[in-house]
Design a protein around this motif. Structure first.
Motif, PDB file in Angstrom:
ATOM      1  N   SER A 169       0.839  -1.194   0.000  1.00 15.24           N
ATOM      2  CA  SER A 169       0.000   0.000   0.000  1.00 15.24           C
ATOM      3  C   SER A 169       0.876   1.247   0.000  1.00 15.24           C
ATOM      4  CB  SER A 169      -0.892  -0.020   1.250  1.00 15.24           C
ATOM      5  OG  SER A 169      -1.145   1.282   1.707  1.00 15.24           O
ATOM      6  N   ILE A 170       0.602   2.160  -0.917  1.00 14.40           N
ATOM      7  CA  ILE A 170       1.434   3.352  -1.040  1.00 14.40           C
ATOM      8  C   ILE A 170       1.215   4.291   0.144  1.00 14.40           C
ATOM      9  CG2 ILE A 170       1.893   5.398  -2.427  1.00 14.40           C
ATOM     10  CD1 ILE A 170       1.328   3.717  -4.865  1.00 14.40           C
ATOM     11  N   SER A 171      -0.057   4.522   0.493  1.00 16.89           N
ATOM     12  CA  SER A 171      -0.291   5.396   1.647  1.00 16.89           C
ATOM     13  C   SER A 171       0.246   4.746   2.919  1.00 16.89           C
ATOM     14  CB  SER A 171      -1.768   5.732   1.809  1.00 16.89           C
ATOM     15  OG  SER A 171      -2.565   4.995   0.953  1.00 16.89           O
ATOM     16  N   GLY A 172       0.227   3.416   2.964  1.00 13.55           N
ATOM     17  CA  GLY A 172       0.800   2.703   4.096  1.00 13.55           C
ATOM     18  C   GLY A 172       2.287   2.976   4.222  1.00 13.55           C
ATOM     19  N   ALA A 173       2.990   2.964   3.090  1.00  9.27           N
ATOM     20  CA  ALA A 173       4.430   3.216   3.115  1.00  9.27           C
ATOM     21  C   ALA A 173       4.723   4.626   3.620  1.00  9.27           C
ATOM     22  CB  ALA A 173       5.017   3.014   1.720  1.00  9.27           C
TER      23      ALA A 173
END
Lengths: 286, 299
Positions: B242-246
């Motif tokens: 997940s990009i927002s997770g990163a």
């Protein structure tokens, strides 16, 4: 209904010529030779494991046949990759629905339109030379990355996608996630997504699977409608005999990877080989 | 309050850098289910590109930054084509081992080309006074550089989110992350989109690495290892794939590190260990990470 069953004046759009697919020792498709003619609605039936889906996977380039040749619209597509075959005009749906479940209905359709605005000349060039088409496609790809004059195209794409979704009666779900749709509508969306690639030939893999009689009835009307509206040739796999006998003009029957019969629904229903494949043979003298 | 602000800005900065690098891990994992162990080394190469364009070719800072970012993007694309693309259909473990191989290759290549002797990234600045400048926010003296890094980091994230969620190529990336064969049947050239993903991730890593080097100016061929590892932890923390997770994982990790070191100076020596404690805790308690989706394997 106009169904000139064996109208030989229609030219073949898809030719499978002695196609064989071997997985190790297993021959999944054996010496499969068939023709689909322009505008036809052909059914492919057979018991479980007969190799029907493998045939679809071969046509769409997921597998490459061990032997034989596949010709679509005059072009040998045997060595091509799935996305190149899609560019030429073959689209499909899947036995178990494979939507992009986290994306909205609109986005699902947009993905499928991807190539149309990437590479407007693909059809034409691919016919002449597979290699240069690849180069052109790459050029357009990087151009789209760099966004040279692209915003206009993108707007056009969105309005086209919306138009298609409306036509198929899914507009009330436009911005819903695909996974939130009712089952029957997910099937429709999968077909909408396939149509967005602008196909000439549509392959439907068990479109009525898991549907109740009412949904099945709707689906049959739906398939007939899009066939007219989008000027399609349709090749479908189906287990539901009501669907197959109800809408197909011609039926091909497979068993153990081979074609065992071919003909109109009437002919197929009375063909002893088909009955044997489905019900087993009666032991003589018992 | 002053003390808090000081550390808050440091935390945002460090976290932003982790996040910039972590995004590359997460995007590649999301698409190929591959941990690209060479990612930290691509970052290192990016820093060298910047160093050489500024010091040897005396380009101005903005230009050398651009050259380095584009160079790293090209390198990322090339690595995918040469090392990973031939293994697309191979078992996942083959690609993983290849990634470790690429990592060693890049480190040793850097030793051969750039030499093993550390260089100081501060050579890049002709006018060193810029490093001394500070801005005072409510009595806290924040280095100008910190602000610069935070602004650039957020600008890069805006571009990233625009690309992923608003453009056609971004949509193709998300579709591929969901289902590669189906996407290719929609007429999308999957290999090109994967190549683009590598280029995008590498560009962000290079940008992160250059700003890292402004803060920790010791440039050497193995400098990618620690930030690479921390960013990987950040990606897992936030939910890999997940990009927002990163982004969230990176910023939180940076904050935690800075604040623990600030308020418990006695454990400062164990700063790096905290990252691993976080990793182990996350893997035990919520293996899918903060924003990761729980993967249900079809049986």
């Amino acid at each position: 209904m106009t169904s000139p069953t064996l109208d030989l004046s229609r030219k073949p759009i898809l030719i499978l010529d002695q196609v064989t697919m071997q997985f190790g020792g297993l021959v999944a498709v054996d010496d499969f030779t068939a023709e689909i003619r322009q505008g036809e609605l052909v059914g492919l039936i057979g018991p479980n494991g007969a190799g029907k889906t493998t045939v679809f996977n071969l046509i769409t380039g997921i597998y490459h046949p061990t032997k034989g040749k596949i010709v679509f619209d005059g072009i040998d597509i045997t060595p091509l990759k799935p996305h190149q075959i899609t560019h030429l005009g073959i689209a499909r749906t899947f036995q178990n629905i494979r939507l992009f479940s986290d994306m909205t209905v609109l986005e699902n359709v947009l993905v499928a339109q991807h190539h149309k605005f990437t590479n407007p000349d693909a059809d034409r060039i691919l016919k002449i030379n597979g290699k240069s088409a690849k180069r052109v496609a790459n050029f357009w790809f990087w151009r789209s990355v760099l966004k040279v004059g692209y915003l206009k195209f993108e707007k056009e794409m969105v309005s086209k996608a919306k138009e298609l979704i409306e036509k198929l009666g899914l507009s009330k779900f436009m911005h819903e996630k695909a996974s939130a749709l009712p089952y029957g509508d997910q099937r429709k969306l999968e077909i909408a997504r396939a149509l967005a690639t602008d196909p000439k030939l549509l392959l439907l893999d068990e479109p009525a699977a898991g549907m109740n009689p009412k949904e099945t009835e709707d689906l049959m009307r739906f398939v007939e409608r899009i066939r007219e509206e989008f000027d399609l040739t349709i090749f479908l796999i189906e287990h539901d005999m009501k669907v197959v006998m109800g809408i197909c003009e011609r039926i091909i029957v497979m068993d153990y990877g081979r074609i065992i019969a071919e003909g109109t629904p009437k002919e197929i229903q009375n063909n002893p080989k088909v009955i044997e494949a489905y019900l087993g043979r009666e032991w003589e003298g018992v | 309050m002053t003390f808090f602000l000081q550390n808050f800005f440091n935390g945002i900065m460090l976290g932003g850098l982790y996040a910039l690098i972590a995004v590359g891990y997460s995007m590649v994992y999301g698409i190929l289910r591959l941990i690209n162990f060479a990612h930290g080394d691509v970052m290192m190469m990016g820093v060298y590109f910047a160093y050489y364009s500024a010091v040897v070719f005396s380009l101005n800072p903005i230009l050398s930054f651009t050259v380095a970012v584009l160079g790293a993007a090209a390198l990322g694309f090339l690595i995918d084509r040469v090392a990973y693309k031939p293994l697309r259909k191979a078992p996942r473990i083959s690609a993983l081992i290849t990634a470790i191989g690429v990592s060693f290759f890049l480190e040793n290549l850097a030793v051969v080309i750039f030499g093993a002797i550390p260089k100081s990234f501060l050579d890049v600045f002709k006018d060193k006074s810029i490093l001394e400048k500070t801005i005072t926010v409510a009595d806290a003296r924040i280095p100008l550089l910190t602000f610069l890094v935070i602004i650039v980091t957020f600008a890069m994230f805006s571009v990233l989110f625009f690309v992923v969620y608003k453009t056609k190529i971004g949509m193709a990336m998300r579709a591929i992350a969901a289902d590669i064969p189906t996407t290719s049947l929609m007429g999308v050239n999957v290999d090109n989109v994967i190549g683009f993903t590598f280029a995008l991730g590498s560009a962000l890593a290079a940008a992160g690495g250059i700003m890292w080097a402004m803060r920790f100016p010791n440039v050497h061929p193995y400098m990618g290892f620690v930030p690479g590892l921390k960013a990987f932890i950040a990606a897992v923390f936030g939910g890999i794939g997940s990009i927002s997770g990163a982004v969230l994982g990176g910023i939180l990790l940076g904050m935690i590190e800075i604040f623990l070191a600030a308020y418990f100076p006695s454990v400062m020596g164990y700063r790096d260990a905290f990252a691993f404690i976080i990793l182990i805790t996350v893997l035990l308690v919520k293996p899918s990470g903060l924003l990761g989706k729980k993967a249900i394997e079809k049986v």
